[in-house]
Write an enzyme that holds these catalytic residues in place. Structure first.
Site, PDB file in Angstrom:
ATOM      1  N   GLY A 106       0.842  -1.193   0.000  1.00  0.00           N
ATOM      2  CA  GLY A 106       0.000   0.000   0.000  1.00  0.00           C
ATOM      3  C   GLY A 106       0.875   1.240   0.000  1.00  0.00           C
ATOM      4  N   GLU A 129       0.619  -1.226  -4.804  1.00  0.00           N
ATOM      5  CA  GLU A 129      -0.517  -0.330  -4.610  1.00  0.00           C
ATOM      6  C   GLU A 129      -1.688  -0.849  -5.444  1.00  0.00           C
ATOM      7  OE1 GLU A 129      -1.301   2.469  -2.684  1.00  0.00           O
ATOM      8  OE2 GLU A 129      -3.188   2.251  -3.762  1.00  0.00           O
ATOM      9  N   ILE A 130      -2.876  -0.796  -4.868  1.00  0.00           N
ATOM     10  CA  ILE A 130      -4.026  -1.393  -5.553  1.00  0.00           C
ATOM     11  C   ILE A 130      -4.716  -0.400  -6.490  1.00  0.00           C
ATOM     12  CG2 ILE A 130      -5.748  -0.877  -3.756  1.00  0.00           C
ATOM     13  CD1 ILE A 130      -6.829  -3.742  -4.214  1.00  0.00           C
ATOM     14  N   ASN A 164      -3.063  -6.524  -5.736  1.00  0.00           N
ATOM     15  CA  ASN A 164      -3.861  -6.736  -4.541  1.00  0.00           C
ATOM     16  C   ASN A 164      -3.093  -7.727  -3.671  1.00  0.00           C
ATOM     17  OD1 ASN A 164      -5.664  -7.502  -2.599  1.00  0.00           O
ATOM     18  ND2 ASN A 164      -7.354  -7.915  -3.990  1.00  0.00           N
ATOM     19  N   CYS A 184       2.254   1.114   5.931  1.00  0.00           N
ATOM     20  CA  CYS A 184       2.207   2.481   6.441  1.00  0.00           C
ATOM     21  C   CYS A 184       0.842   3.109   6.216  1.00  0.00           C
ATOM     22  CB  CYS A 184       3.269   3.323   5.748  1.00  0.00           C
ATOM     23  SG  CYS A 184       4.920   2.680   6.000  1.00  0.00           S
ATOM     24  N   ASP A 187      -5.562   1.726   5.201  1.00  0.00           N
ATOM     25  CA  ASP A 187      -6.968   2.119   5.303  1.00  0.00           C
ATOM     26  C   ASP A 187      -7.512   1.599   6.640  1.00  0.00           C
ATOM     27  OD1 ASP A 187      -9.670   2.565   4.964  1.00  0.00           O
ATOM     28  OD2 ASP A 187      -9.664   1.972   2.853  1.00  0.00           O
ATOM     29  N   THR A 262       6.780   9.341   4.603  1.00  0.00           N
ATOM     30  CA  THR A 262       5.568   8.882   3.916  1.00  0.00           C
ATOM     31  C   THR A 262       4.666  10.079   3.673  1.00  0.00           C
ATOM     32  OG1 THR A 262       4.619   8.362   6.063  1.00  0.00           O
ATOM     33  CG2 THR A 262       5.561   6.546   4.855  1.00  0.00           C
TER      34      THR A 262
END
Lengths: 288, 505
Positions: A106, A129-130, A164, A184, A187, A262
């Protein structure tokens, strides 16, 4: 409809911008506003993902072109094989001289990736990353940075993939391949009904343990106290992990990088929020 | 319309066959012995005395078997599909598929313990696992309603634990029979509360309740929400907190009711389609159990057995479409796994090391039966392996909506070779071998005869000239189900729906 028109204009601008940035040799860093995407993605839906059936079939050469190994062609020539033999040994993609060892699950807009690249120049770092748009941003960002740092040859060791990880982590990494995993500002999925979508769970932790080598570390950071507690509880309850003591955690330079570099970390800083860090070490599997 | 038999299972010298929501018992000579009916809503069938569902003694041969229906009525949610734990009604889709006309759900799986003493069934819409004791008198001993719909079951080698793989991707372990303490607890609740609430009182052991459940409190705080609207929402949340807490306290009291033993062992973030148990000896030479699970996202995962099920030993990766069936090879070849699903081929694996040993084409043989144009893909529904004539290991394969059985042989070099295609008068739904000592096994195939009708249970005997299709005399007529042909086909042919629809290029 006025709304439609605005949206169309926006999309048009986005496309124009991206076409331009490609043409101009991507020396300029991409701008986030042309890559925004809704912050949530449903990890249970099929999407239209591209992933290798097996880690051996993953082509890393396009992500890390500087590490491609020049191999003699003889390996490519197929012998008098039957179709089933061919199927058994599918065409091996171009090999690279190193393996990815650090994964940022992510990775968002890639702040941590870009910070880690120069810090661990001998290690391949991969962001996962999705969200399509966001992945595209990081890709363009890395491209631009590589062009900018022509002499120092920085950022050759960072890459990004759309994936994913909740479903397909073992398609990319072999058992024990990774030494570090960063999670990091994931969600938080506040609603209890959505807790099953959280990136940390009892059953998913087994997959993190699978791709991490014994001694490897999972780094977590969040600004949501309850999510922090959740992650600590679930990792501590998992027999394959132990929490890294606080002194050791604070001595780790990467922890500070994670706190400050980040994108989400910077945002929390601006809003004067709290940041909760926890590290977990992968233990050796017991005898079986 | 008359329902076909759709599941067959041989267990302890008897053969069980499911037809809709009923389970019929046959002797090994295929004489009908008795029938167990899914407990119907009392209002619907008040005339049905329990004696009717209890068996009449078999005319000859095996001892009479009896099923008690009344026993289970205290512990089963009767008739309608069970409601999920939070009181929300089941989704429309599930109710539609599994409960024709809101009646009884179809039996979705039949499993037998290796010792032949217990038969286990799963029903879909009410997510229930049924355990039948199979001694001299077969009795329904236990029903348990799972948090999510079970897709497949396996039993540990000691026959004591059921491993239930569910639609949500989780695998739970539950004892085949409850230990004495929990049994008494279960009985007491069954007596004191209504049937409905017993099944729904089982607390969902979701990921959210592990490792420990906590009272609700808003997870966001003014520092983590940034927009004005969200801040407002947070305020509202805090105001209603007191009220929620009162409700929560009530719920917790409800949740404190005893529940059956079950442990979350492992989970995929994908729908599980198959589970089996493999054994291999460890370094010290003792046999070790492994749990092999397959999902819709092409994975086959090998985890250690209890109590180390959290350790993933490896994956068997290579499928490019869903995996629907797993089968550990019999006959001393337990290191081999055969898998299949939406791919054109069967795969043979060294499952412990995750290495692909061979592939065998299925689609090419399907084309010979269904026509080259008509058949473009395979949805594999059964892999059935057994020993044949002593040393040979043969593998029978059923493909959805293809009226034939495909027979392969597992060769010494660990590859599969197609031996023959056995045409059938209807689409096979399930198959089983009935072992007869000293002779070649007899196959029993459940077929969907289609509109013309015809027998739905066909025994197959290997003779020199080929396969002889037999007949089962005096098949129980079975209840007329209020279900259309289309609806029925949706239930019986559900494997193809596992395929991802996104590949339209």
């Amino acid at each position: 409809m006025g709304g439609d028109k605005i949206r169309k204009d926006k999309r048009q601008k986005r496309e124009d911008y991206r076409a331009a940035i490609r043409k101009e040799g991507v020396s300029e860093l991409p701008r986030k506003k042309f890559y925004r995407q809704r912050a949530h993605a449903n990890p249970f839906s099929d999407h239209q993902l591209i992933y290798p059936p097996h880690p051996d079939q993953m082509d890393w050469s396009s992500l890390y072109p500087d590490y491609v190994v020049d191999e003699p062609q003889e390996q490519q020539t197929p012998g008098p094989e039957t179709p089933s033999d061919l199927d058994l040994a599918p065409l091996r993609p171009k090999r690279i001289s190193k393996e990815v060892e650090v994964a940022d699950i992510g990775c968002g807009f890639g702040g941590l990736l870009v910070a880690l690249g120069p810090l661990m120049p001998d290690t391949l770092v991969l962001g996962l990353e999705i969200r399509v748009q966001v992945t595209q941003f990081v890709e363009d960002r890395i491209k631009a940075l590589r062009v900018q740092d022509q002499e120092a040859k920085l950022y050759r060791n960072v890459g990004v993939l759309r994936a994913n990880t909740m479903k397909f982590l073992p398609n990319f990494f072999r058992k024990g391949q990774l030494s570090k995993i960063f999670i990091c500002f994931p969600d938080p999925h506040f609603k209890a009904r959505k807790h099953k979508q959280r990136i940390v769970s009892t059953t998913l932790n087994s997959e993190y343990a699978y791709v991490l080598r014994p001694g490897g570390v999972v780094y977590t950071i969040t600004d949501v106290p309850d999510l922090h507690e959740w992650m600590v509880q679930h990792f501590e309850a998992h027999p394959s992990f132990e929490r890294v003591p606080e002194e050791e955690q604070e001595a780790d330079t990467l922890v500070n990088v994670m706190r400050t570099e980040t994108e989400e970390g910077k945002k929390v800083e601006r809003n004067k929020g709290q940041k909760h860090v926890a590290l977990f070490r992968r233990l050796e599997d017991p005898a079986w | 319309m008359i329902l076909p038999f759709h599941l067959v299972k041989s267990c302890g010298g008897f053969v069980f066959a499911a037809q809709g929501s009923d389970i019929h018992t046959f002797s090994s000579a295929l004489e009908h012995v008795s029938t167990w009916k899914y407990p119907a809503q009392p209002v619907d069938k008040p005339h049905e005395p329990s004696a009717e569902t209890q068996s009449s003694p078999a005319p000859e041969g095996p001892p009479a078997k009896r099923r008690k229906v009344e026993d289970c009525q205290d512990s089963v949610s009767i008739g309608q599909p069970a409601e999920s734990t939070n009181g929300k009604p089941k989704s429309k889709k599930a109710a539609q598929y599994d409960c024709p006309a809101n009646e009884r759900p179809f039996i979705q799986g039949l499993y037998a313990t290796a010792d032949g003493r217990h038969l286990i069934a799963i029903t879909g819409a009410d997510k229930t696992i049924w355990v039948f004791e199979h001694d001299l008198a077969a009795t329904l001993t236990l029903t348990r309603s799972m948090p999510k719909r079970p897709c497949a079951l396996a039993l540990t080698t000691d026959n004591r634990t059921i491993l239930s793989a569910d639609k949500f991707g989780d695998v739970y372990a539950l004892p085949l029979l409850p230990s004495s303490t929990s049994k008494s607890v279960e009985n007491s609740t069954a007596n004191q509360s209504s049937p409905r609430s017993t099944t729904s009182s089982i607390q969902t052991p979701s990921r959210s309740t592990t490792p420990s459940a906590k009272p609700f409190k808003p997870q966001a705080d003014p520092l983590t929400v940034h927009t004005k609207r969200n801040l407002k929402a947070l305020e509202a949340q805090k105001i209603s907190l007191a009220r929620r807490e009162a409700i929560l306290r009530e719920q917790q009291q409800a949740a404190n009711r005893p529940q059956f033993e079950h442990t979350l062992l492992l989970g995929h973030v994908s729908m599980l389609t198959a589970i089996c148990v493999g054994t291999s000896s460890s370094v010290d030479g003792r046999p070790r159990e492994y749990i092999i699970t397959a999902d819709r996202d092409e994975h086959i995962r090998v985890s250690r057995g209890v109590p180390q099920a959290h350790v993933i030993e490896g994956f068997c990766l290579g499928h490019e479409d869903f995996v629907s069936r797993l089968c550990v090879a019999p006959g001393g070849r337990a290191e081999l796994l055969i898998s299949g699903g939406g791919d054109d081929d069967l795969f043979v694996w060294d499952w412990l090391h995750g290495t692909l040993l061979g592939r065998a084409g299925v689609l090419e043989h399907v084309k010979e039966v269904a026509g080259h144009e008509a058949a473009s893909k395979v949805a594999l529904t059964r892999i059935f392996a057994c020993r044949w004539e002593g040393v040979r290991v043969v593998v029978f394969v059923v493909v959805e909506c293809v009226p034939a059985l495909f027979q392969f042989e597992l060769l010494e070099d660990n590859t599969l070779q197609h031996r023959e295609t056995i045409p059938l008068p209807g689409n096979p739904l399930d198959m089983e071998a009935i072992e007869t000592p000293g002779a070649t096994p007899r196959l029993l195939v459940a077929v969907y005869p289609g509109e013309e009708g015809g027998s739905s249970l066909i025994p197959l005997d290997k003779e020199e000239a080929g396969w002889r299709l037999g007949r089962v005399e005096n098949l129980p007529a079975g209840g007329d189900a209020n279900i259309g042909d289309e609806e029925l086909q949706k239930i019986l042919y559900s494997t193809e729906s596992l395929r991802k629809s996104s590949d339209f290029d």
